[in-house]
Design a protein around this motif. Sequence first.
Motif, PDB file in Angstrom:
ATOM      1  N   MET A  92       0.837  -1.199   0.000  1.00  0.00           N
ATOM      2  CA  MET A  92       0.000   0.000   0.000  1.00  0.00           C
ATOM      3  C   MET A  92       0.868   1.244   0.000  1.00  0.00           C
ATOM      4  SD  MET A  92      -2.983  -1.036   2.720  1.00  0.00           S
ATOM      5  CE  MET A  92      -1.809  -1.564   3.972  1.00  0.00           C
ATOM      6  N   ALA A  93       0.617   2.153  -0.902  1.00  0.00           N
ATOM      7  CA  ALA A  93       1.361   3.413  -0.945  1.00  0.00           C
ATOM      8  C   ALA A  93       0.891   4.327   0.182  1.00  0.00           C
ATOM      9  CB  ALA A  93       1.167   4.098  -2.292  1.00  0.00           C
ATOM     10  N   GLY A  94       1.812   5.114   0.706  1.00  0.00           N
ATOM     11  CA  GLY A  94       1.442   6.124   1.686  1.00  0.00           C
ATOM     12  C   GLY A  94       1.259   5.631   3.097  1.00  0.00           C
ATOM     13  N   THR A  95       1.558   4.344   3.377  1.00  0.00           N
ATOM     14  CA  THR A  95       1.364   3.824   4.731  1.00  0.00           C
ATOM     15  C   THR A  95       2.655   3.756   5.518  1.00  0.00           C
ATOM     16  OG1 THR A  95       1.551   1.569   3.856  1.00  0.00           O
ATOM     17  CG2 THR A  95      -0.662   2.486   4.093  1.00  0.00           C
ATOM     18  N   GLY A  96       3.796   3.972   4.873  1.00  0.00           N
ATOM     19  CA  GLY A  96       5.068   3.913   5.582  1.00  0.00           C
ATOM     20  C   GLY A  96       5.395   2.505   6.021  1.00  0.00           C
ATOM     21  N   GLU A 133     -12.897  -2.604   2.006  1.00  0.00           N
ATOM     22  CA  GLU A 133     -12.355  -1.446   1.303  1.00  0.00           C
ATOM     23  C   GLU A 133     -12.074  -0.294   2.276  1.00  0.00           C
ATOM     24  OE1 GLU A 133     -14.815  -0.300  -1.937  1.00  0.00           O
ATOM     25  OE2 GLU A 133     -14.720  -2.249  -2.941  1.00  0.00           O
ATOM     26  N   TYR A 134     -11.015   0.443   1.988  1.00  0.00           N
ATOM     27  CA  TYR A 134     -10.660   1.609   2.791  1.00  0.00           C
ATOM     28  C   TYR A 134      -9.817   2.548   1.932  1.00  0.00           C
ATOM     29  CZ  TYR A 134      -6.447  -1.229   3.205  1.00  0.00           C
ATOM     30  OH  TYR A 134      -5.351  -2.003   2.920  1.00  0.00           O
ATOM     31  N   LEU A 138      -2.405   9.624   0.410  1.00  0.00           N
ATOM     32  CA  LEU A 138      -1.128   9.479  -0.270  1.00  0.00           C
ATOM     33  C   LEU A 138      -0.214  10.667   0.046  1.00  0.00           C
ATOM     34  CD1 LEU A 138      -2.475   8.210  -3.713  1.00  0.00           C
ATOM     35  CD2 LEU A 138      -1.673   6.854  -1.759  1.00  0.00           C
ATOM     36  N   PRO A 139       1.072  10.549  -0.232  1.00  0.00           N
ATOM     37  CA  PRO A 139       1.996  11.656   0.071  1.00  0.00           C
ATOM     38  C   PRO A 139       1.627  12.971  -0.602  1.00  0.00           C
ATOM     39  CG  PRO A 139       3.218   9.638  -0.334  1.00  0.00           C
ATOM     40  CD  PRO A 139       1.794   9.327  -0.643  1.00  0.00           C
ATOM     41  N   ASP A 140       0.953  12.934  -1.762  1.00  0.00           N
ATOM     42  CA  ASP A 140       0.563  14.170  -2.442  1.00  0.00           C
ATOM     43  C   ASP A 140      -0.764  14.733  -1.931  1.00  0.00           C
ATOM     44  OD1 ASP A 140      -1.213  12.341  -3.425  1.00  0.00           O
ATOM     45  OD2 ASP A 140      -0.678  12.592  -5.539  1.00  0.00           O
ATOM     46  N   GLY A 141      -1.330  14.098  -0.907  1.00  0.00           N
ATOM     47  CA  GLY A 141      -2.585  14.571  -0.335  1.00  0.00           C
ATOM     48  C   GLY A 141      -3.822  13.961  -0.956  1.00  0.00           C
ATOM     49  N   GLN A 142      -3.669  13.258  -2.067  1.00  0.00           N
ATOM     50  CA  GLN A 142      -4.793  12.600  -2.706  1.00  0.00           C
ATOM     51  C   GLN A 142      -5.126  11.302  -1.955  1.00  0.00           C
ATOM     52  OE1 GLN A 142      -6.481  13.994  -5.351  1.00  0.00           O
ATOM     53  NE2 GLN A 142      -5.119  15.742  -5.016  1.00  0.00           N
ATOM     54  N   LEU A 143      -6.277  10.752  -2.268  1.00  0.00           N
ATOM     55  CA  LEU A 143      -6.701   9.505  -1.650  1.00  0.00           C
ATOM     56  C   LEU A 143      -6.453   8.332  -2.594  1.00  0.00           C
ATOM     57  CD1 LEU A 143     -10.091  10.392   0.104  1.00  0.00           C
ATOM     58  CD2 LEU A 143      -7.859  10.065   1.158  1.00  0.00           C
ATOM     59  N   GLY A 144      -5.856   7.290  -2.059  1.00  0.00           N
ATOM     60  CA  GLY A 144      -5.771   6.025  -2.762  1.00  0.00           C
ATOM     61  C   GLY A 144      -6.746   5.053  -2.116  1.00  0.00           C
ATOM     62  N   THR A 171      -7.788   2.147  -6.745  1.00  0.00           N
ATOM     63  CA  THR A 171      -7.857   3.609  -6.819  1.00  0.00           C
ATOM     64  C   THR A 171      -8.507   4.074  -8.117  1.00  0.00           C
ATOM     65  OG1 THR A 171      -5.893   3.808  -5.426  1.00  0.00           O
ATOM     66  CG2 THR A 171      -6.517   5.735  -6.740  1.00  0.00           C
ATOM     67  N   GLN A 172      -8.084   3.548  -9.245  1.00  0.00           N
ATOM     68  CA  GLN A 172      -8.636   3.981 -10.531  1.00  0.00           C
ATOM     69  C   GLN A 172     -10.129   3.713 -10.609  1.00  0.00           C
ATOM     70  OE1 GLN A 172      -6.378   2.184 -13.691  1.00  0.00           O
ATOM     71  NE2 GLN A 172      -4.594   3.506 -13.367  1.00  0.00           N
ATOM     72  N   ARG A 173     -10.551   2.549 -10.128  1.00  0.00           N
ATOM     73  CA  ARG A 173     -11.976   2.225 -10.171  1.00  0.00           C
ATOM     74  C   ARG A 173     -12.785   3.176  -9.302  1.00  0.00           C
ATOM     75  NH1 ARG A 173     -14.209  -2.545  -6.814  1.00  0.00           N
ATOM     76  NH2 ARG A 173     -14.742  -0.733  -5.508  1.00  0.00           N
ATOM     77  N   LYS A 174     -12.285   3.463  -8.075  1.00  0.00           N
ATOM     78  CA  LYS A 174     -13.014   4.349  -7.179  1.00  0.00           C
ATOM     79  C   LYS A 174     -13.065   5.771  -7.726  1.00  0.00           C
ATOM     80  CE  LYS A 174     -14.418   3.439  -3.636  1.00  0.00           C
ATOM     81  NZ  LYS A 174     -15.747   2.950  -3.175  1.00  0.00           N
ATOM     82  N   HIS A 175     -11.974   6.247  -8.322  1.00  0.00           N
ATOM     83  CA  HIS A 175     -11.984   7.593  -8.901  1.00  0.00           C
ATOM     84  C   HIS A 175     -12.981   7.675 -10.053  1.00  0.00           C
ATOM     85  CE1 HIS A 175      -7.772   8.910  -7.273  1.00  0.00           C
ATOM     86  NE2 HIS A 175      -8.715   8.855  -6.343  1.00  0.00           N
ATOM     87  N   ALA A 176     -13.075   6.595 -10.843  1.00  0.00           N
ATOM     88  CA  ALA A 176     -14.052   6.569 -11.938  1.00  0.00           C
ATOM     89  C   ALA A 176     -15.470   6.603 -11.389  1.00  0.00           C
ATOM     90  CB  ALA A 176     -13.828   5.331 -12.806  1.00  0.00           C
ATOM     91  N   GLU A 177     -15.722   5.881 -10.299  1.00  0.00           N
ATOM     92  CA  GLU A 177     -17.058   5.894  -9.694  1.00  0.00           C
ATOM     93  C   GLU A 177     -17.402   7.285  -9.161  1.00  0.00           C
ATOM     94  OE1 GLU A 177     -17.004   2.915  -6.711  1.00  0.00           O
ATOM     95  OE2 GLU A 177     -17.023   1.225  -8.118  1.00  0.00           O
TER      96      GLU A 177
END
Length: 222
Positions: A92-96, A133-134, A138-144, A171-177
Motif C-alpha cells: 500500500m502506498a502512503g502507509t510507511g 475497502e478503505y 497518499l503523500p501528495d494529499g490525494q486519496l488512494g 484507486t482507478q476504479r473508485k476515482h471513476a465511480e
Amino acid sequence: MDGAFVFPVIADDQTIGVLAFASRTVHEPDDRLLQAARAIGHQLGQFIQRQQAEDTLRQSEARFRRLTELSSDWVWEQDSHFRFTKITGVGMAGTGAILGKTLWELPTIVLSDDEWVTHKSELAARWSFCDFEYAVVLPDGQLGYYRISGEPVYDDAGIFTGFHGTGSDITQRKHAEIALRASEAPLRGLVRPRPTDTTLSLRVPNKMNIATTPLPPGEGRG
C-alpha cells in the motif's frame, strides 16, 4: 513387566521418536534383532519425515490456491494479534512502515468508526472476510483506495496463529465511480418526479334508494 525392548526412530541422524515393546520374560541380546531394529527405526523415520514433508507441501499448495483465486496486487500475513508480519508484492502506498503494526495503527488509513468496529469484530471472531475497502492518504494529499480479503490460519494443533490474505489497489476504479456520480448530479436535478397525489377514484353506490309519495284516492288511475 519383566523385560522391555526399546529402539529409536531416526531421521536425518536425529531421534524423532522411540518404539517400546514389553515382555513377561527376559531374553538375551540378539545381534541380528538389534540390527533389524536399527534398520526398521531408520526406515520408519524416513517414512514419517516424508509424510510430514508431503503434508507441508499439500498445505502450502492449498494455501497458494486459495490466495491466487483472488485477484490481488500483494499477499499479506498477520500474527495472532493482527499485526502485519509479511508483505509480498507492491503493498500500500502512503502507509510507511507497516510490518509490526495492525491496520488501524497506520495513521493514513481513512475509515469511519462504524467500519472499524465491524472489521475488528470480524477479526476477533476469526471470520474470513472479503473485499474490505478503505482509503489511504497518499503523500501528495490525494486519496488512494484499497481492498483486502483474508482468512484465519491455524497450526497443526488447531491453534489460531493469525490471518493471511491478499490486497488490491482499486484507486482507478473508485476515482471513476466518484467522477461518474459527480457527472450524474446535474442530471438528477433536471429530472423531477411526477406528483403522486393525483389519484382518480370512481365511487359506484351499491344500492339506489327511490322515495315515493302516495297519490290521493282516485288520482293516477285510468
